[in-house]
Design a protein around this motif. Structure first.
Motif, PDB file in Angstrom:
ATOM      1  N   SER A 175       0.832  -1.199   0.000  1.00  0.00           N
ATOM      2  CA  SER A 175       0.000   0.000   0.000  1.00  0.00           C
ATOM      3  C   SER A 175       0.870   1.254   0.000  1.00  0.00           C
ATOM      4  CB  SER A 175      -0.903   0.019   1.240  1.00  0.00           C
ATOM      5  OG  SER A 175      -0.129   0.177   2.412  1.00  0.00           O
ATOM      6  N   PRO A 176       0.346   2.366  -0.533  1.00  0.00           N
ATOM      7  CA  PRO A 176       1.096   3.622  -0.484  1.00  0.00           C
ATOM      8  C   PRO A 176       1.453   4.024   0.943  1.00  0.00           C
ATOM      9  CG  PRO A 176      -0.730   3.804  -2.022  1.00  0.00           C
ATOM     10  CD  PRO A 176      -0.917   2.512  -1.289  1.00  0.00           C
ATOM     11  N   GLU A 177       0.530   3.757   1.874  1.00  0.00           N
ATOM     12  CA  GLU A 177       0.770   4.118   3.272  1.00  0.00           C
ATOM     13  C   GLU A 177       1.957   3.346   3.840  1.00  0.00           C
ATOM     14  OE1 GLU A 177      -2.209   3.393   1.970  1.00  0.00           O
ATOM     15  OE2 GLU A 177      -2.918   5.492   1.962  1.00  0.00           O
ATOM     16  N   GLU A 178       2.082   2.068   3.458  1.00  0.00           N
ATOM     17  CA  GLU A 178       3.199   1.249   3.942  1.00  0.00           C
ATOM     18  C   GLU A 178       4.528   1.772   3.393  1.00  0.00           C
ATOM     19  OE1 GLU A 178       5.060  -1.893   6.052  1.00  0.00           O
ATOM     20  OE2 GLU A 178       3.072  -0.959   6.175  1.00  0.00           O
ATOM     21  N   ILE A 179       4.546   2.143   2.124  1.00  0.00           N
ATOM     22  CA  ILE A 179       5.768   2.684   1.516  1.00  0.00           C
ATOM     23  C   ILE A 179       6.171   3.977   2.207  1.00  0.00           C
ATOM     24  CG2 ILE A 179       6.768   3.677  -0.584  1.00  0.00           C
ATOM     25  CD1 ILE A 179       5.080   1.723  -2.199  1.00  0.00           C
ATOM     26  N   LYS A 180       5.196   4.834   2.468  1.00  0.00           N
ATOM     27  CA  LYS A 180       5.501   6.112   3.121  1.00  0.00           C
ATOM     28  C   LYS A 180       5.992   5.886   4.545  1.00  0.00           C
ATOM     29  CE  LYS A 180       1.511   8.107   2.059  1.00  0.00           C
ATOM     30  NZ  LYS A 180       0.475   9.173   1.982  1.00  0.00           N
ATOM     31  N   LYS A 181       5.417   4.910   5.228  1.00  0.00           N
ATOM     32  CA  LYS A 181       5.821   4.625   6.603  1.00  0.00           C
ATOM     33  C   LYS A 181       7.260   4.124   6.648  1.00  0.00           C
ATOM     34  CE  LYS A 181       4.653   1.711  10.581  1.00  0.00           C
ATOM     35  NZ  LYS A 181       3.739   0.662  11.103  1.00  0.00           N
ATOM     36  N   ILE A 182       7.604   3.186   5.775  1.00  0.00           N
ATOM     37  CA  ILE A 182       8.950   2.609   5.764  1.00  0.00           C
ATOM     38  C   ILE A 182       9.999   3.661   5.444  1.00  0.00           C
ATOM     39  CG2 ILE A 182      10.467   0.982   4.548  1.00  0.00           C
ATOM     40  CD1 ILE A 182       7.984  -0.787   4.150  1.00  0.00           C
ATOM     41  N   ASN A 183       9.655   4.564   4.520  1.00  0.00           N
ATOM     42  CA  ASN A 183      10.615   5.573   4.070  1.00  0.00           C
ATOM     43  C   ASN A 183      10.503   6.893   4.815  1.00  0.00           C
ATOM     44  OD1 ASN A 183      12.018   4.387   1.472  1.00  0.00           O
ATOM     45  ND2 ASN A 183       9.871   3.766   1.382  1.00  0.00           N
ATOM     46  N   ASP A 184       9.623   6.928   5.817  1.00  0.00           N
ATOM     47  CA  ASP A 184       9.475   8.113   6.657  1.00  0.00           C
ATOM     48  C   ASP A 184       9.189   9.361   5.827  1.00  0.00           C
ATOM     49  OD1 ASP A 184       9.319   9.494   9.019  1.00  0.00           O
ATOM     50  OD2 ASP A 184      11.464   9.868   9.171  1.00  0.00           O
ATOM     51  N   ILE A 185       8.217   9.231   4.907  1.00  0.00           N
ATOM     52  CA  ILE A 185       7.776  10.387   4.129  1.00  0.00           C
ATOM     53  C   ILE A 185       6.288  10.602   4.393  1.00  0.00           C
ATOM     54  CG2 ILE A 185       9.539  10.228   2.341  1.00  0.00           C
ATOM     55  CD1 ILE A 185       7.656   8.685   0.611  1.00  0.00           C
ATOM     56  N   THR A 186       5.853  11.850   4.290  1.00  0.00           N
ATOM     57  CA  THR A 186       4.483  12.182   4.682  1.00  0.00           C
ATOM     58  C   THR A 186       3.567  12.511   3.513  1.00  0.00           C
ATOM     59  OG1 THR A 186       5.178  14.482   5.036  1.00  0.00           O
ATOM     60  CG2 THR A 186       5.215  13.015   6.956  1.00  0.00           C
ATOM     61  N   SER A 187       4.135  12.779   2.334  1.00  0.00           N
ATOM     62  CA  SER A 187       3.290  13.132   1.188  1.00  0.00           C
ATOM     63  C   SER A 187       3.412  12.079   0.099  1.00  0.00           C
ATOM     64  CB  SER A 187       3.697  14.498   0.627  1.00  0.00           C
ATOM     65  OG  SER A 187       4.934  14.407  -0.048  1.00  0.00           O
ATOM     66  N   ASP A 188       2.585  12.205  -0.939  1.00  0.00           N
ATOM     67  CA  ASP A 188       2.631  11.276  -2.065  1.00  0.00           C
ATOM     68  C   ASP A 188       3.646  11.701  -3.116  1.00  0.00           C
ATOM     69  OD1 ASP A 188       0.690   9.789  -0.877  1.00  0.00           O
ATOM     70  OD2 ASP A 188      -0.962  10.500  -2.115  1.00  0.00           O
ATOM     71  N   LYS A 189       4.339  12.798  -2.880  1.00  0.00           N
ATOM     72  CA  LYS A 189       5.278  13.308  -3.878  1.00  0.00           C
ATOM     73  C   LYS A 189       6.567  12.488  -3.883  1.00  0.00           C
ATOM     74  CE  LYS A 189       3.689  18.128  -3.794  1.00  0.00           C
ATOM     75  NZ  LYS A 189       4.078  19.540  -3.529  1.00  0.00           N
ATOM     76  N   ILE A 190       6.952  11.997  -5.055  1.00  0.00           N
ATOM     77  CA  ILE A 190       8.219  11.307  -5.237  1.00  0.00           C
ATOM     78  C   ILE A 190       8.869  11.866  -6.494  1.00  0.00           C
ATOM     79  CG2 ILE A 190       7.596   9.177  -4.045  1.00  0.00           C
ATOM     80  CD1 ILE A 190       6.889   7.945  -6.713  1.00  0.00           C
ATOM     81  N   PRO A 222      12.053  11.279  -9.774  1.00  0.00           N
ATOM     82  CA  PRO A 222      12.921  10.322 -10.452  1.00  0.00           C
ATOM     83  C   PRO A 222      14.280  10.197  -9.769  1.00  0.00           C
ATOM     84  CG  PRO A 222      11.811  11.720 -12.057  1.00  0.00           C
ATOM     85  CD  PRO A 222      11.502  12.294 -10.703  1.00  0.00           C
ATOM     86  N   GLU A 223      14.807   8.966  -9.742  1.00  0.00           N
ATOM     87  CA  GLU A 223      16.084   8.607  -9.134  1.00  0.00           C
ATOM     88  C   GLU A 223      16.004   8.509  -7.614  1.00  0.00           C
ATOM     89  OE1 GLU A 223      18.426   7.557 -11.079  1.00  0.00           O
ATOM     90  OE2 GLU A 223      17.238   8.155 -12.799  1.00  0.00           O
ATOM     91  N   GLN A 224      14.846   8.815  -7.021  1.00  0.00           N
ATOM     92  CA  GLN A 224      14.677   8.633  -5.578  1.00  0.00           C
ATOM     93  C   GLN A 224      14.679   7.138  -5.276  1.00  0.00           C
ATOM     94  OE1 GLN A 224      11.088  10.387  -4.054  1.00  0.00           O
ATOM     95  NE2 GLN A 224      11.506   9.835  -1.927  1.00  0.00           N
ATOM     96  N   VAL A 225      15.359   6.740  -4.206  1.00  0.00           N
ATOM     97  CA  VAL A 225      15.425   5.326  -3.825  1.00  0.00           C
ATOM     98  C   VAL A 225      14.433   5.070  -2.701  1.00  0.00           C
ATOM     99  CG1 VAL A 225      16.884   3.469  -2.954  1.00  0.00           C
ATOM    100  CG2 VAL A 225      17.849   5.204  -4.469  1.00  0.00           C
ATOM    101  N   LEU A 226      13.507   4.147  -2.933  1.00  0.00           N
ATOM    102  CA  LEU A 226      12.498   3.797  -1.938  1.00  0.00           C
ATOM    103  C   LEU A 226      12.742   2.370  -1.449  1.00  0.00           C
ATOM    104  CD1 LEU A 226       9.229   5.154  -3.632  1.00  0.00           C
ATOM    105  CD2 LEU A 226      10.568   6.238  -1.809  1.00  0.00           C
ATOM    106  N   VAL A 227      12.607   2.164  -0.143  1.00  0.00           N
ATOM    107  CA  VAL A 227      12.675   0.833   0.431  1.00  0.00           C
ATOM    108  C   VAL A 227      11.277   0.222   0.366  1.00  0.00           C
ATOM    109  CG1 VAL A 227      13.137  -0.531   2.500  1.00  0.00           C
ATOM    110  CG2 VAL A 227      14.567   1.452   1.960  1.00  0.00           C
ATOM    111  N   ILE A 228      11.172  -0.965  -0.196  1.00  0.00           N
ATOM    112  CA  ILE A 228       9.885  -1.650  -0.338  1.00  0.00           C
ATOM    113  C   ILE A 228       9.960  -2.964   0.424  1.00  0.00           C
ATOM    114  CG2 ILE A 228       8.132  -2.481  -1.929  1.00  0.00           C
ATOM    115  CD1 ILE A 228       8.822   0.400  -2.462  1.00  0.00           C
ATOM    116  N   SER A 229       9.095  -3.164   1.416  1.00  0.00           N
ATOM    117  CA  SER A 229       9.110  -4.434   2.167  1.00  0.00           C
ATOM    118  C   SER A 229       8.648  -5.560   1.278  1.00  0.00           C
ATOM    119  CB  SER A 229       8.177  -4.330   3.374  1.00  0.00           C
ATOM    120  OG  SER A 229       8.810  -3.711   4.439  1.00  0.00           O
ATOM    121  N   LYS A 230       9.309  -6.714   1.431  1.00  0.00           N
ATOM    122  CA  LYS A 230       8.860  -7.914   0.732  1.00  0.00           C
ATOM    123  C   LYS A 230       7.668  -8.520   1.448  1.00  0.00           C
ATOM    124  CE  LYS A 230      13.273  -9.301  -1.256  1.00  0.00           C
ATOM    125  NZ  LYS A 230      14.293 -10.356  -1.287  1.00  0.00           N
ATOM    126  N   LYS A 231       6.780  -9.116   0.695  1.00  0.00           N
ATOM    127  CA  LYS A 231       5.630  -9.794   1.273  1.00  0.00           C
ATOM    128  C   LYS A 231       5.952 -11.253   1.513  1.00  0.00           C
ATOM    129  CE  LYS A 231       2.745  -6.382   1.485  1.00  0.00           C
ATOM    130  NZ  LYS A 231       2.219  -5.908   2.758  1.00  0.00           N
TER     131      LYS A 231
END
Length: 295
Positions: free
Chosen positions: A269-284, A286-295
């Motif tokens: 979910s978008p909320e999970e991505i924002k939580k893991i990466n400690d970001i508060t908005s939906d703005k991202i 190019p070239e930004q590195v995001l941590v994505i948890s594996k399911k």
């Protein structure tokens, strides 16, 4: 004929001596790191969100997430060799330690030390931040044998020298220069949470090598040796090994991506991505590195 035999004998002795010297130096290096484990402290209390050697081997440090306002401290006594703002590291501090290592503290919000200052173990260097090329509030910490280089060819896994089972005394006081340097208010630095890093037990099969396992699990050979107290680069079938694996994926944002599209691709979910990466908005971007948890 006798002369040939004598030369062969000398040559053989030379090879054996060289091999013993390599083993001896390896043992000394391991012993030296074990000594550092007893004296160095963690730079901040937090959760490791990215480990050494990820991003196809390009990540030459560890990322530690911690709340805004968290204090970043020096892991040992040393001297500030750099303290400036970098387009990539953001506010960053480099410390040279008398043991022959250099540590790097990047993405700070504020720096409390200047180039040339002497610092004590546990002295506050700055406040955690999100400056430079960063995806959220965290500390990017590096450890180098000798001086830091642009290629980072002397980088080591910082987890080598962090003793996670013992409390560590830190500095609280003034330096000889008379400055009222900010310092840690407690006398211990709590352990670092390994976060998404999981412990895996494997059994070596015929044909396995340290380099093969390093490539398979995306961890450095030196880390595998350290985790398993290996002095040589040799492993054998049926040998049990412990490996710590970063149980997360890193995604580099591409033009046109949105948090929603990335979340859908990774079944999260978008909320999970924002939580893991400690970001508060939906703005991202190019070239930004995001941590994505594996399911």
């Amino acid at each position: 004929m006798q002369d040939t035999k004598q030369k062969l004998f000398v040559y053989t002795i030379g090879i054996l001596f060289g091999a013993l010297l390599i083993v001896s130096n390896s043992v000394k290096a391991e012993s030296y790191i074990e000594e550092l484990e007893k004296t160095w402290i963690q730079p901040v209390e937090g959760t490791i969100t990215d480990t050494f050697g990820t991003r196809n081997g390009k990540h030459k440090g560890i990322d530690i997430a911690a709340p805004e306002g968290a204090k970043i401290v020096s892991v040992s006594d040393g001297e500030v060799v750099k303290s400036y703002y970098s387009d990539t590291y953001g506010h960053v501090v480099f410390i040279h330690h008398p043991e022959g290592f250099e540590t790097v503290y990047a993405h700070l919000n504020k720096r409390h030390v200047e180039q040339g200052e002497k610092v004590k173990k546990g002295q506050v260097l700055g406040i955690i931040g999100n400056t430079g090329i960063s995806t959220g509030t965290h500390l990017h910490f590096e450890l180098h044998k000798g001086k830091w280089t642009f290629e980072k060819d002397h980088a080591l896994d910082p987890l080598f020298v962090f003793n996670e089972d013992e409390e560590q005394t830190v500095y609280t006081g003034q330096l000889d220069n008379g400055k009222n340097n900010d310092s840690v208010e407690t006398n211990t630095v709590p352990s670092i949470d390994r976060g998404n890093t999981i412990k895996k037990k494997i059994t070596v099969v015929k044909g396995d090598t340290l380099w093969g396992l390093s490539d398979k699990f995306k961890v450095p050979v030196l880390s595998i040796k350290k985790w398993n107290n290996l002095e040589l680069d040799i492993i054998y079938p049926d040998q049990d090994l412990t490996i710590f694996i970063n149980n997360s994926e890193n995604y580099v944002v591409q033009p046109g991506d949105t948090i929603q599209s990335i979340a859908a691709e990774y079944s999260t979910s978008p909320e999970e991505i924002k939580k893991i990466n400690d970001i508060t908005s939906d703005k991202i971007y190019p070239e930004q590195v995001l941590v994505i948890s594996k399911k």
